[in-house]
Scaffold this motif. Sequence first.
Motif, PDB file in Angstrom:
ATOM      1  N   PRO A 172      20.713  52.932  23.812  1.00  0.00           N
ATOM      2  CA  PRO A 172      21.813  53.638  23.151  1.00  0.00           C
ATOM      3  C   PRO A 172      21.458  54.010  21.706  1.00  0.00           C
ATOM      4  N   VAL A 173      20.494  54.896  21.568  1.00  0.00           N
ATOM      5  CA  VAL A 173      19.996  55.314  20.254  1.00  0.00           C
ATOM      6  C   VAL A 173      20.027  56.834  20.177  1.00  0.00           C
ATOM      7  N   THR A 174      20.654  57.367  19.140  1.00  0.00           N
ATOM      8  CA  THR A 174      20.671  58.813  18.948  1.00  0.00           C
ATOM      9  C   THR A 174      19.267  59.336  18.684  1.00  0.00           C
ATOM     10  N   GLY A 175      18.951  60.457  19.311  1.00  0.00           N
ATOM     11  CA  GLY A 175      17.647  61.086  19.119  1.00  0.00           C
ATOM     12  C   GLY A 175      17.611  62.419  19.831  1.00  0.00           C
ATOM     13  N   PRO A 176      16.530  63.159  19.696  1.00  0.00           N
ATOM     14  CA  PRO A 176      16.453  64.477  20.335  1.00  0.00           C
ATOM     15  C   PRO A 176      16.428  64.344  21.853  1.00  0.00           C
ATOM     16  N   ARG A 177      17.156  65.225  22.508  1.00  0.00           N
ATOM     17  CA  ARG A 177      17.166  65.274  23.969  1.00  0.00           C
ATOM     18  C   ARG A 177      16.749  66.666  24.451  1.00  0.00           C
ATOM     19  N   LEU A 178      17.138  67.692  23.715  1.00  0.00           N
ATOM     20  CA  LEU A 178      16.690  69.067  23.989  1.00  0.00           C
ATOM     21  C   LEU A 178      15.547  69.314  23.020  1.00  0.00           C
ATOM     22  N   ILE A 179      14.383  68.793  23.364  1.00  0.00           N
ATOM     23  CA  ILE A 179      13.323  68.630  22.370  1.00  0.00           C
ATOM     24  C   ILE A 179      12.500  69.910  22.268  1.00  0.00           C
ATOM     25  N   ALA A 180      12.835  70.694  21.254  1.00  0.00           N
ATOM     26  CA  ALA A 180      12.167  71.969  20.998  1.00  0.00           C
ATOM     27  C   ALA A 180      12.564  72.421  19.601  1.00  0.00           C
ATOM     28  N   ASP A 181      11.715  73.199  18.976  1.00  0.00           N
ATOM     29  CA  ASP A 181      12.009  73.704  17.638  1.00  0.00           C
ATOM     30  C   ASP A 181      12.830  74.986  17.665  1.00  0.00           C
ATOM     31  N   ASP A 182      12.935  75.626  18.827  1.00  0.00           N
ATOM     32  CA  ASP A 182      13.614  76.913  18.954  1.00  0.00           C
ATOM     33  C   ASP A 182      14.909  76.731  19.742  1.00  0.00           C
ATOM     34  N   PRO A 183      16.071  77.120  19.180  1.00  0.00           N
ATOM     35  CA  PRO A 183      17.326  77.005  19.923  1.00  0.00           C
ATOM     36  C   PRO A 183      17.313  77.728  21.269  1.00  0.00           C
ATOM     37  N   ALA A 184      16.553  78.819  21.362  1.00  0.00           N
ATOM     38  CA  ALA A 184      16.473  79.533  22.637  1.00  0.00           C
ATOM     39  C   ALA A 184      15.824  78.663  23.708  1.00  0.00           C
ATOM     40  N   VAL A 185      14.826  77.887  23.313  1.00  0.00           N
ATOM     41  CA  VAL A 185      14.188  76.966  24.258  1.00  0.00           C
ATOM     42  C   VAL A 185      15.154  75.847  24.626  1.00  0.00           C
TER      43      VAL A 185
ATOM     44  N   GLY B  15      22.502  49.241  17.729  1.00  0.00           N
ATOM     45  CA  GLY B  15      22.850  49.294  19.138  1.00  0.00           C
ATOM     46  C   GLY B  15      24.311  49.596  19.386  1.00  0.00           C
ATOM     47  N   ALA B  16      24.720  49.441  20.623  1.00  0.00           N
ATOM     48  CA  ALA B  16      26.052  49.855  21.064  1.00  0.00           C
ATOM     49  C   ALA B  16      27.103  48.809  20.719  1.00  0.00           C
ATOM     50  N   GLN B  17      28.324  49.294  20.486  1.00  0.00           N
ATOM     51  CA  GLN B  17      29.523  48.461  20.387  1.00  0.00           C
ATOM     52  C   GLN B  17      29.426  47.436  19.249  1.00  0.00           C
ATOM     53  N   GLY B  18      30.374  46.522  19.190  1.00  0.00           N
ATOM     54  CA  GLY B  18      30.284  45.417  18.271  1.00  0.00           C
ATOM     55  C   GLY B  18      31.002  45.591  16.955  1.00  0.00           C
ATOM     56  N   GLU B  19      32.347  45.428  16.952  1.00  0.00           N
ATOM     57  CA  GLU B  19      33.085  45.545  15.701  1.00  0.00           C
ATOM     58  C   GLU B  19      32.783  44.394  14.742  1.00  0.00           C
ATOM     59  N   HIS B  20      32.150  43.318  15.248  1.00  0.00           N
ATOM     60  CA  HIS B  20      31.740  42.229  14.358  1.00  0.00           C
ATOM     61  C   HIS B  20      30.696  42.690  13.344  1.00  0.00           C
ATOM     62  N   LYS B  21      30.049  43.818  13.603  1.00  0.00           N
ATOM     63  CA  LYS B  21      29.055  44.345  12.662  1.00  0.00           C
ATOM     64  C   LYS B  21      29.713  44.875  11.393  1.00  0.00           C
ATOM     65  N   LEU B  22      30.990  45.243  11.476  1.00  0.00           N
ATOM     66  CA  LEU B  22      31.681  45.841  10.341  1.00  0.00           C
ATOM     67  C   LEU B  22      31.661  44.909   9.135  1.00  0.00           C
ATOM     68  N   ALA B  23      31.948  43.644   9.339  1.00  0.00           N
ATOM     69  CA  ALA B  23      32.002  42.682   8.234  1.00  0.00           C
ATOM     70  C   ALA B  23      30.637  42.477   7.592  1.00  0.00           C
ATOM     71  N   ARG B  24      29.581  42.882   8.275  1.00  0.00           N
ATOM     72  CA  ARG B  24      28.218  42.698   7.767  1.00  0.00           C
ATOM     73  C   ARG B  24      27.634  43.982   7.171  1.00  0.00           C
ATOM     74  N   GLY B  25      28.514  44.948   6.893  1.00  0.00           N
ATOM     75  CA  GLY B  25      28.102  46.157   6.192  1.00  0.00           C
ATOM     76  C   GLY B  25      27.705  47.311   7.073  1.00  0.00           C
TER      77      GLY B  25
END
Length: 375
Positions: free
Chosen positions: A108-121, A317-327
């Motif tokens: 669950p990590v954001t990253g490129p999925r439509l991996i190309a430098d050209d929007p047409a591609v 990673g995914a979920q986990g509101e307990h992370k909020l208190a840790r910044g």
Amino acid sequence: MSLSVTVHQTIAEIPAEAWDATGAGRNPFTTHRFLAALEDSGSVGEGTGWVPAHIAAREGDTLRGVSPCYVKLHSQGEYIFDHAWADAFERAGGQYYPKLQCAVPFTPVTGPRLIADDPAVQRGLLNAMTQLCLQNGLSGAHVTFCTEAEAELGESAGFLPRSTQQFHWVNDGYSDYAEFLSRLSSRKRKALRKERERAQAFGGAIRQLRGDEIQTEHWEAFWTFYQHTGARKWGRPYLTRAFFDRLHDTMRDDCLLVIAERDGQPIAGALNLIGPDAIYGRYWGAIEEHPFLHFELCYHQAIDFAIAEELDRVEAGAQGEHKLARGYLPTETHSLHWVADPGFRRALEDYLDRERRAVGEEIDFLRDWGPFKRG
């Protein structure tokens, strides 16, 4: 532009240098070596419900764009949850599986999925996904944890956008952990100091290992930790033992393994992958329980590393509101969805409109309750 599109049943059919040169090499999880480690180790492939169907777009002999794709026979290991969609569609007489998933498995990590430098591609890759679904009787195509720019492009191409959230820590140019703490309210600052003191008083030592510092015995220990967590959360771990061997062989310089040792023996560990501007927390496990040790190894140690290496952020990673208190503050994440059935599409479109509003309101609310000083 005249593009030819091919579908590949293994990442090995595409040369690693060509795959990474499309832009896939800029994120550790979309690199050829990471996806190959999943396939070569048997973590995905036959019998797993993740059948590789990687899409490649070429202009002449030049590889212009790629998308890591899989034909899915279930909804496990995706972290953008659509089990309720599957249940509703099948109760209405449809067949939700198989479907096409453009994603990095179990990640669950954001990253490129439509991996190309050209929007047409990129549009060509999206079109290839819909055509692949129509030609093979797949219920739809789902592009998960894509970038915000890809989400906007996908929406313009007729895909339905979905918003979810994670908790990320952002480096505001801190010189050390103490400076980060100075930005928090007094009560939160004191709480985190006490938390780290208690965690580090477990009776042993904490080590950060990277590259050649990571030895076979460390992976053996971490495999035990991972199995323990996997059995508790999912019933069985997604990854095989061979995956960690492949990770060591091809990606140990991209790994940060944080190990807690007591009497010279590893008792807990957290595995992170390192990108050019972020560190990504992935797996954790322990064979002994100690107060706050999970938070220390997974969250505080990652912040220490990000500050020392001048990385922009920690994605834990995914979920986990307990992370909020840790910044770690709530951050919007994105996905795209296309379904072949027009009635089902209308129902999803209405649902996703309402869900996006709710997610936005929740992010605003949680940010107001964050640990930082007001103003």
